[in-house]
Design a protein around this motif. Structure first.
Motif, PDB file in Angstrom:
ATOM      1  N   MET A   1     -23.034 -23.710 -25.462  1.00  0.00           N
ATOM      2  CA  MET A   1     -23.422 -25.103 -25.233  1.00  0.00           C
ATOM      3  C   MET A   1     -22.957 -26.025 -26.366  1.00  0.00           C
ATOM      4  O   MET A   1     -23.162 -27.213 -26.316  1.00  0.00           O
ATOM      5  N   ILE A   2     -22.376 -25.476 -27.419  1.00  0.00           N
ATOM      6  CA  ILE A   2     -21.873 -26.269 -28.528  1.00  0.00           C
ATOM      7  C   ILE A   2     -20.359 -26.150 -28.570  1.00  0.00           C
ATOM      8  O   ILE A   2     -19.811 -25.056 -28.710  1.00  0.00           O
ATOM      9  N   HIS A   3     -19.664 -27.275 -28.428  1.00  0.00           N
ATOM     10  CA  HIS A   3     -18.201 -27.238 -28.411  1.00  0.00           C
ATOM     11  C   HIS A   3     -17.659 -26.776 -29.759  1.00  0.00           C
ATOM     12  O   HIS A   3     -18.212 -27.097 -30.821  1.00  0.00           O
ATOM     13  N   LYS A   4     -16.570 -26.050 -29.724  1.00  0.00           N
ATOM     14  CA  LYS A   4     -16.019 -25.452 -30.939  1.00  0.00           C
ATOM     15  C   LYS A   4     -15.548 -26.483 -31.958  1.00  0.00           C
ATOM     16  O   LYS A   4     -15.396 -26.162 -33.146  1.00  0.00           O
ATOM     17  N   THR A   5     -15.298 -27.729 -31.532  1.00  0.00           N
ATOM     18  CA  THR A   5     -14.840 -28.753 -32.469  1.00  0.00           C
ATOM     19  C   THR A   5     -15.973 -29.525 -33.120  1.00  0.00           C
ATOM     20  O   THR A   5     -15.739 -30.364 -33.988  1.00  0.00           O
ATOM     21  N   ALA A   6     -17.217 -29.288 -32.690  1.00  0.00           N
ATOM     22  CA  ALA A   6     -18.360 -29.992 -33.275  1.00  0.00           C
ATOM     23  C   ALA A   6     -18.597 -29.530 -34.710  1.00  0.00           C
ATOM     24  O   ALA A   6     -18.403 -28.356 -35.040  1.00  0.00           O
ATOM     25  N   LEU A   7     -19.011 -30.470 -35.567  1.00  0.00           N
ATOM     26  CA  LEU A   7     -19.326 -30.173 -36.961  1.00  0.00           C
ATOM     27  C   LEU A   7     -20.821 -30.371 -37.162  1.00  0.00           C
ATOM     28  O   LEU A   7     -21.331 -31.493 -37.046  1.00  0.00           O
ATOM     29  N   ILE A   8     -21.511 -29.284 -37.498  1.00  0.00           N
ATOM     30  CA  ILE A   8     -22.970 -29.322 -37.561  1.00  0.00           C
ATOM     31  C   ILE A   8     -23.426 -28.814 -38.920  1.00  0.00           C
ATOM     32  O   ILE A   8     -23.077 -27.698 -39.337  1.00  0.00           O
ATOM     33  N   ASP A   9     -24.215 -29.610 -39.620  1.00  0.00           N
ATOM     34  CA  ASP A   9     -24.755 -29.229 -40.914  1.00  0.00           C
ATOM     35  C   ASP A   9     -25.653 -27.996 -40.760  1.00  0.00           C
ATOM     36  O   ASP A   9     -26.465 -27.928 -39.831  1.00  0.00           O
ATOM     37  N   PRO A  10     -25.547 -27.026 -41.654  1.00  0.00           N
ATOM     38  CA  PRO A  10     -26.396 -25.830 -41.555  1.00  0.00           C
ATOM     39  C   PRO A  10     -27.888 -26.122 -41.619  1.00  0.00           C
ATOM     40  O   PRO A  10     -28.694 -25.319 -41.137  1.00  0.00           O
ATOM     41  N   SER A  11     -28.280 -27.272 -42.198  1.00  0.00           N
ATOM     42  CA  SER A  11     -29.705 -27.590 -42.295  1.00  0.00           C
ATOM     43  C   SER A  11     -30.268 -28.187 -41.012  1.00  0.00           C
ATOM     44  O   SER A  11     -31.483 -28.364 -40.891  1.00  0.00           O
ATOM     45  N   ALA A  12     -29.405 -28.511 -40.046  1.00  0.00           N
ATOM     46  CA  ALA A  12     -29.869 -29.105 -38.793  1.00  0.00           C
ATOM     47  C   ALA A  12     -30.624 -28.070 -37.962  1.00  0.00           C
ATOM     48  O   ALA A  12     -30.274 -26.882 -37.947  1.00  0.00           O
ATOM     49  N   GLN A  13     -31.654 -28.534 -37.250  1.00  0.00           N
ATOM     50  CA  GLN A  13     -32.436 -27.679 -36.352  1.00  0.00           C
ATOM     51  C   GLN A  13     -32.121 -28.078 -34.919  1.00  0.00           C
ATOM     52  O   GLN A  13     -32.558 -29.137 -34.459  1.00  0.00           O
ATOM     53  N   ILE A  14     -31.368 -27.243 -34.236  1.00  0.00           N
ATOM     54  CA  ILE A  14     -30.878 -27.543 -32.891  1.00  0.00           C
ATOM     55  C   ILE A  14     -31.488 -26.547 -31.911  1.00  0.00           C
ATOM     56  O   ILE A  14     -31.303 -25.328 -32.058  1.00  0.00           O
ATOM     57  N   ASP A  15     -32.210 -27.039 -30.917  1.00  0.00           N
ATOM     58  CA  ASP A  15     -32.767 -26.141 -29.906  1.00  0.00           C
ATOM     59  C   ASP A  15     -31.635 -25.448 -29.146  1.00  0.00           C
ATOM     60  O   ASP A  15     -30.595 -26.055 -28.887  1.00  0.00           O
ATOM     61  N   PRO A  16     -31.804 -24.172 -28.794  1.00  0.00           N
ATOM     62  CA  PRO A  16     -30.734 -23.438 -28.114  1.00  0.00           C
ATOM     63  C   PRO A  16     -30.282 -24.051 -26.787  1.00  0.00           C
ATOM     64  O   PRO A  16     -29.166 -23.780 -26.336  1.00  0.00           O
ATOM     65  N   SER A  17     -31.125 -24.867 -26.168  1.00  0.00           N
ATOM     66  CA  SER A  17     -30.765 -25.463 -24.875  1.00  0.00           C
ATOM     67  C   SER A  17     -29.934 -26.734 -25.008  1.00  0.00           C
ATOM     68  O   SER A  17     -29.490 -27.297 -24.006  1.00  0.00           O
ATOM     69  N   VAL A  18     -29.705 -27.213 -26.223  1.00  0.00           N
ATOM     70  CA  VAL A  18     -28.996 -28.481 -26.433  1.00  0.00           C
ATOM     71  C   VAL A  18     -27.508 -28.308 -26.111  1.00  0.00           C
ATOM     72  O   VAL A  18     -26.894 -27.300 -26.470  1.00  0.00           O
ATOM     73  N   GLU A  19     -26.935 -29.313 -25.457  1.00  0.00           N
ATOM     74  CA  GLU A  19     -25.504 -29.337 -25.156  1.00  0.00           C
ATOM     75  C   GLU A  19     -24.821 -30.323 -26.101  1.00  0.00           C
ATOM     76  O   GLU A  19     -25.204 -31.501 -26.154  1.00  0.00           O
ATOM     77  N   ILE A  20     -23.823 -29.861 -26.843  1.00  0.00           N
ATOM     78  CA  ILE A  20     -23.136 -30.682 -27.833  1.00  0.00           C
ATOM     79  C   ILE A  20     -21.653 -30.701 -27.502  1.00  0.00           C
ATOM     80  O   ILE A  20     -21.005 -29.653 -27.420  1.00  0.00           O
ATOM     81  N   GLY A  21     -21.097 -31.915 -27.316  1.00  0.00           N
ATOM     82  CA  GLY A  21     -19.732 -32.070 -26.848  1.00  0.00           C
ATOM     83  C   GLY A  21     -18.693 -32.039 -27.950  1.00  0.00           C
ATOM     84  O   GLY A  21     -19.008 -31.843 -29.135  1.00  0.00           O
ATOM     85  N   PRO A  22     -17.435 -32.290 -27.588  1.00  0.00           N
ATOM     86  CA  PRO A  22     -16.334 -32.227 -28.545  1.00  0.00           C
ATOM     87  C   PRO A  22     -16.463 -33.260 -29.668  1.00  0.00           C
ATOM     88  O   PRO A  22     -16.867 -34.393 -29.439  1.00  0.00           O
TER      89      PRO A  22
END
Length: 263
Positions: A1-22
């Motif tokens: 659900m997380i696009h491979k080009t997304a940049l996400i800080d390791p400290s972020a708390q993202i629910d597993p059901s979240v969809e994150i685009g390019p």
């Protein structure tokens, strides 16, 4: 659900059901709840809390620094979004301007393309902001209000519940509950159709209309009208209009100019 080009800080708390685009950027200790969708090129900056079921559109930037010349970038502040909000393309929402402060949005709001919420705005539930609506800092917005495209609002004012604001209007004074507003700081009557659609009874609407006429159309100045209105008992929903006008911001309340004709 997380696009491979997304940049996400390791400290972020993202629910597993979240969809994150390019090309999404989540920079900092964001918290994104279940069922959210963050579309391509959107950015969450710093401490941003996103409530369940919220959609953030393409190119939106949430949590950017306030546009305040005195703002210290080291200030720890945040943006807090409630549940089931729709944030469309290129919306910008800036974080609070003081340590520990927050820009806050309730539930089920719909912010259309290019609308802007400045630092320390507080918004309730189920509001609709059409394209290009601009809210300056420290504005308080109630619930169930519609703002037409391109409407602009000066800092520190208040916008009540169940209001309707014409597009391209310009406002530097408070808009009380239930009112229709247009042009420059002009109240033109009550949002009667909106109140009916929202389930206000005929008795409730009648009491609101009577109070509105007393406050704004009775030939008295506002202080005299408030004194006269306060001497009477009003049903709960009408009383909320009286309470709003009794406690305005420093900007004062928009004057009433009935009718749609030119000045």
């Amino acid at each position: 659900m997380i696009h491979k080009t997304a940049l996400i800080d390791p400290s972020a708390q993202i629910d597993p059901s979240v969809e994150i685009g390019p090309y999404v950027v989540i920079e900092g200790a964001a918290e994104v709840g279940p069922g959210c969708k963050i579309e391509a090129h959107a950015q969450l900056v710093g401490h941003v809390v996103v409530g369940e079921g919220t959609r953030i559109g393409r190119g939106a930037v949430i949590g950017g620094e306030p546009q305040d010349l005195g703002f210290d970038p080291a200030t720890q502040s945040s943006v807090i979004l409630g549940k089931k909000n729709v944030i469309r393309e290129h919306v910008t929402i800036h974080r609070g301007s003081k340590p520990g402060s927050a820009t806050r949005i309730g539930d089920s709001n719909f912010l259309m393309v290019g609308s802007h919420l400045a630092h320390d705005v507080v918004m309730g539930d189920r509001n609709i902001l059409a394209n290009g609506v601009l809210l300056a800092g420290h504005i308080h917005v109630g619930n169930n209000t519609f703002m037409g495209g391109g409407a602009v609002f000066h800092q520190f004012l208040r916008i009540g519940d169940y209001c309707v604001v014409q597009g391209n209007g310009s406002f530097s004074k408070d808009i009380p509950h239930y009112c229709a507003a247009q042009r420059v700081n002009r109240i033109t009557g009550l949002n009667v159709i909106g109140l009916r659609r929202q389930g206000f009874t005929s008795e409730e609407r009648g009491a609101i209309k009577e109070l509105f006429r007393l406050l704004f159309c009775g030939g008295m100045n506002l202080g005299q009208a408030l004194e006269s209105a306060a001497a009477r008992e009003w049903p709960e929903k009408a009383a909320r209009l009286l309470q709003f006008v009794q406690a305005p911001s420093k900007k004062g309340v928009c004057p009433v100019r009935l009718g749609r004709g030119d000045d």
